[in-house]
Scaffold this active site. Structure first.
Site, PDB file in Angstrom:
ATOM      1  N   SER A  20     -13.272   3.434   4.795  1.00 53.00           N
ATOM      2  CA  SER A  20     -14.101   5.057   4.776  1.00 53.00           C
ATOM      3  C   SER A  20     -13.290   6.406   4.561  1.00 53.00           C
ATOM      4  O   SER A  20     -12.678   6.062   5.570  1.00 53.00           O
ATOM      5  CB  SER A  20     -15.623   4.880   4.940  1.00 53.00           C
ATOM      6  OG  SER A  20     -16.290   6.150   4.898  1.00 53.00           O
ATOM      7  N   TYR A  44       1.242  -1.294   0.371  1.00 53.29           N
ATOM      8  CA  TYR A  44      -0.102   0.455  -0.378  1.00 53.29           C
ATOM      9  C   TYR A  44       0.913   1.617  -0.206  1.00 53.29           C
ATOM     10  O   TYR A  44       0.017   2.146  -0.174  1.00 53.29           O
ATOM     11  CB  TYR A  44      -1.021  -0.312   1.576  1.00 53.29           C
ATOM     12  CG  TYR A  44      -2.463  -0.997   0.667  1.00 53.29           C
ATOM     13  CD1 TYR A  44      -2.422  -1.989  -0.608  1.00 53.29           C
ATOM     14  CD2 TYR A  44      -2.764  -1.547   2.656  1.00 53.29           C
ATOM     15  CE1 TYR A  44      -2.993  -2.765   0.369  1.00 53.29           C
ATOM     16  CE2 TYR A  44      -3.097  -1.831   2.283  1.00 53.29           C
ATOM     17  CZ  TYR A  44      -4.209  -2.713   1.531  1.00 53.29           C
ATOM     18  OH  TYR A  44      -4.373  -3.625   1.701  1.00 53.29           O
ATOM     19  N   LEU A  52     -18.731  -5.354   1.507  1.00 52.51           N
ATOM     20  CA  LEU A  52     -19.465  -4.253   0.696  1.00 52.51           C
ATOM     21  C   LEU A  52     -19.467  -4.428  -0.698  1.00 52.51           C
ATOM     22  O   LEU A  52     -20.440  -4.152  -1.456  1.00 52.51           O
ATOM     23  CB  LEU A  52     -19.762  -2.669   0.477  1.00 52.51           C
ATOM     24  CG  LEU A  52     -20.038  -2.520   2.082  1.00 52.51           C
ATOM     25  CD1 LEU A  52     -19.420  -1.285   2.617  1.00 52.51           C
ATOM     26  CD2 LEU A  52     -20.980  -2.780   3.210  1.00 52.51           C
TER      27      LEU A  52
END
Length: 286
Positions: A250, A71, A205
């Protein structure tokens, strides 16, 4: 004067953290190692927003942070932890080495970039790029020395777990896999349960190109309406009620707080059964 202002700033941050409202339970994944059942993810499309993601999450009271060497954001996490003066023993860091090669080099890079003496949970990110059994032995050595409190894998399925378990002295404590209402590898989940491996879901999700639109699934919408919660909350609650952990993403503090508000309602047995049946396929991609 500058030192005085810095001290006041740290005091205000500490008071703000103390008043945070998010209270995420933990699960024991290894002897004496308690992991928050919900962690915030910092990879994928939002990797450039790491500072905002981590700042919002910690300020809310979240303590689980998920990162990985690939990342390229671990130095940012280090800085945010320093800025907010969160004690090391009050944050749970999950990190990942890329695959099954150069394990010691990757581990030492993780420690350096994160600026920590130990990492709470270290995962092999993918069962690729070398000898996974050899790499696992390196993780076992770091675990034995206390530098890795728990060790595990990510994106492993039953067939890639079996040879690792056969050679392991320490079982994987966690297998982090893609898992949501519309996509779950039931064979791998059952294998993990049989071998006392905790499952952690990523992409809870859904994920573009892998599974459908979880929040707009009719069964998810029906459960959300029945409990007066969001479809996101239903999707995440389904995972937790199966006894798994999860990491989600988020940037918005408002969304983080809402999505992690999962402990004031319980899905019924019938709702769980209906949601279990929504997956179009139990195929698993690594």
């Amino acid at each position: 004067m500058a030192c005085l202002l810095m001290s006041w700033a740290r005091l205000l941050l500490s008071l703000h953290l103390a008043s945070a409202t998010l209270n995420v339970p933990t699960k024991e994944i290894a002897t004496g190692v308690h992991m928050p059942v919900v962690s915030i993810g910092t990879g994928g499309l939002e990797r450039n927003d790491t500072a905002t993601i981590v700042d919002n999450w910690l300020t809310l009271g979240g303590r689980g942070i998920d990162t990985a060497l690939i990342y390229k954001n671990q130095d940012v996490i280090k800085q945010q932890l320093a800025n907010l003066a969160v004690p090391r023993d009050q944050v749970f860091i999950t990190a990942k080495i890329p695959g099954c090669n150069s394990a010691e080099h990757h581990l030492e890079t993780d420690f350096k970039e994160l600026g920590v003496d130990y990492i709470d949970l270290m995962l092999i990110h993918f069962p690729r790029f070398g000898d996974c059994v050899k790499t696992w032995k390196v993780l076992e050595d770091y675990h034995r020395r206390g530098r890795l409190k728990a060790i595990g894998v990510s994106n492993f399925n039953k067939s890639t777990l079996e040879p690792l378990l056969a050679a392991a002295t320490v079982r994987p404590h966690v297998n982090q896999i893609q898992l949501n209402i519309l996509m779950h590898d039931d064979d791998t989940i059952a294998f993990a349960a049989a071998n006392n491996i905790t499952v952690e879901a990523f992409s809870p999700l859904g994920r573009s190109g892998h599974s459908g639109d979880v929040p707009h699934n009719a069964a998810v919408e029906a459960a959300a309406a029945a409990h007066h919660v969001s479809t996101y909350q239903v999707a995440l609650k389904w995972i937790l009620q199966h006894g798994h952990l999860l990491t989600f993403q988020s940037t918005s503090q408002e969304h983080q707080k809402a999505d992690a508000d999962l402990f004031s309602f319980t899905l019924t047995d019938q709702e769980m059964t209906t949601l279990d049946q929504q997956a179009a396929s139990s195929s698993f991609l690594v």
